[in-house]
Design an enzyme around this catalytic site. Structure first.
Site, PDB file in Angstrom:
ATOM      1  N   HIS A   1       0.837  -1.177   0.034  1.00  0.00           N
ATOM      2  CA  HIS A   1       0.077  -0.015   0.007  1.00  0.00           C
ATOM      3  C   HIS A   1       0.743   1.372   0.068  1.00  0.00           C
ATOM      4  CE1 HIS A   1      -3.488  -2.488   0.662  1.00  0.00           C
ATOM      5  NE2 HIS A   1      -2.957  -2.845   1.612  1.00  0.00           N
TER       6      HIS A   1
ATOM      7  N   THR B   1      -5.628   4.691   6.739  1.00  0.00           N
ATOM      8  CA  THR B   1      -5.894   3.324   6.075  1.00  0.00           C
ATOM      9  C   THR B   1      -6.730   2.524   7.040  1.00  0.00           C
ATOM     10  OG1 THR B   1      -3.741   2.884   7.306  1.00  0.00           O
ATOM     11  CG2 THR B   1      -3.586   3.338   4.766  1.00  0.00           C
TER      12      THR B   1
ATOM     13  N   HIS C   1       6.356   6.733   5.733  1.00  0.00           N
ATOM     14  CA  HIS C   1       6.100   6.293   4.711  1.00  0.00           C
ATOM     15  C   HIS C   1       5.146   7.346   3.615  1.00  0.00           C
ATOM     16  CE1 HIS C   1       2.406   5.888   7.055  1.00  0.00           C
ATOM     17  NE2 HIS C   1       1.510   6.488   6.087  1.00  0.00           N
TER      18      HIS C   1
ATOM     19  N   HIS D   1       2.712   9.035   0.596  1.00  0.00           N
ATOM     20  CA  HIS D   1       1.446   8.955  -0.266  1.00  0.00           C
ATOM     21  C   HIS D   1       1.538   9.949  -1.461  1.00  0.00           C
ATOM     22  CE1 HIS D   1      -0.812   7.139   2.932  1.00  0.00           C
ATOM     23  NE2 HIS D   1      -0.315   7.467   3.963  1.00  0.00           N
TER      24      HIS D   1
END
Ligand code: ZN
Length: 228
Positions: free
Chosen positions: A68, A180, A93, A95
């Site tokens: 993801h 998420t 992380h 996006h």
């Protein structure tokens, strides 16, 4: 290495039958929650926000793809301090495009530095990147980002968490959720006001993580205050 981070979940994605409009089937909070993230940050309330101190002189050890998002894992010891509250850095992380907006403006990329405190409360520091000059820190990893789910790469180069940060660390704050599934609420969001720049070509590795954009659509603010 944090095994939690590799708990890839096949039950959801960012498009089609398992896309965000279906997340509530596996994560009820996506439908019933009143503090969901991301949001469009606007109507700021002047707040007496304590300075955010970063203890980010920790080296990146590896890159991972959980199906993801692409993640960066660091050696232990990274943390933020807000007032007298300390949150330990868990991972970073990305996006693409960005999930949060600022007064309607969208961004190319968003970095999430995920932190936990002793009581397992989560604080996320978000960094927004707009289209522009290439990003020196990101350029160190963009071509190394693992393209396949479950893949990890050890990092041989020197790169610290601090290298990702802008010089100015003023921030917006609001109470939100994970973006998420399971979309858990009670997450403190610290969104740095100063965007960085990135070249569009640098974002391609992020887009490979879930075969396309990995941003959750905007959620209702439901009267929540955005402190500035
Ligand atoms: Zn995120």
């Amino acid at each position: 290495m944090n095994k939690e981070a590799f708990k890839a979940d096949d039950d959801w994605s960012y498009s089609g039958d398992t896309g965000p409009e279906h997340w509530s089937e596996i994560a009820p909070l996506c439908a019933t929650g009143r503090q969901q993230s991301p949001i469009d940050l606007e109507e700021f309330i002047p707040g007496d926000l304590p300075p955010l101190h970063f203890h980010y002189d920790v080296r990146a050890l590896c890159l991972a793809n959980n199906g993801h998002a692409v993640q960066v894992h660091f050696e232990p010891g990274g943390a933020i301090e807000v007032g007298d509250h300390r949150f330990d850095l868990d991972h970073l992380h990305f996006h693409a495009p960005a999930e949060h907006r600022i007064q309607g403006k969208g961004y190319e990329l968003e970095a999430h530095f995920v932190h936990k405190d002793e009581a397992n409360a989560t604080a996320v520091v978000a960094l927004l990147y707009e289209d522009g000059a290439f990003n020196r820190a990101f350029a160190k990893i963009d071509r190394l980002l693992p393209a396949n789910k479950g893949e990890t790469h050890e990092l041989a180069i020197r790169l610290t968490a601090a290298e990702f940060l802008p010089d100015k660390r003023d921030y917006y704050y609001y109470d939100g959720s994970l973006t998420t599934p399971p979309a858990t609420e009670g997450i403190g969001w610290y969104i740095l006001k100063t965007p960085l720049t990135i070249e569009t070509s640098e974002v391609q590795g992020v887009l490979r993580a879930d075969d396309g954009p990995n941003n959750r659509p905007l959620q209702a603010r439901n009267g929540r205050k955005v402190l500035a």
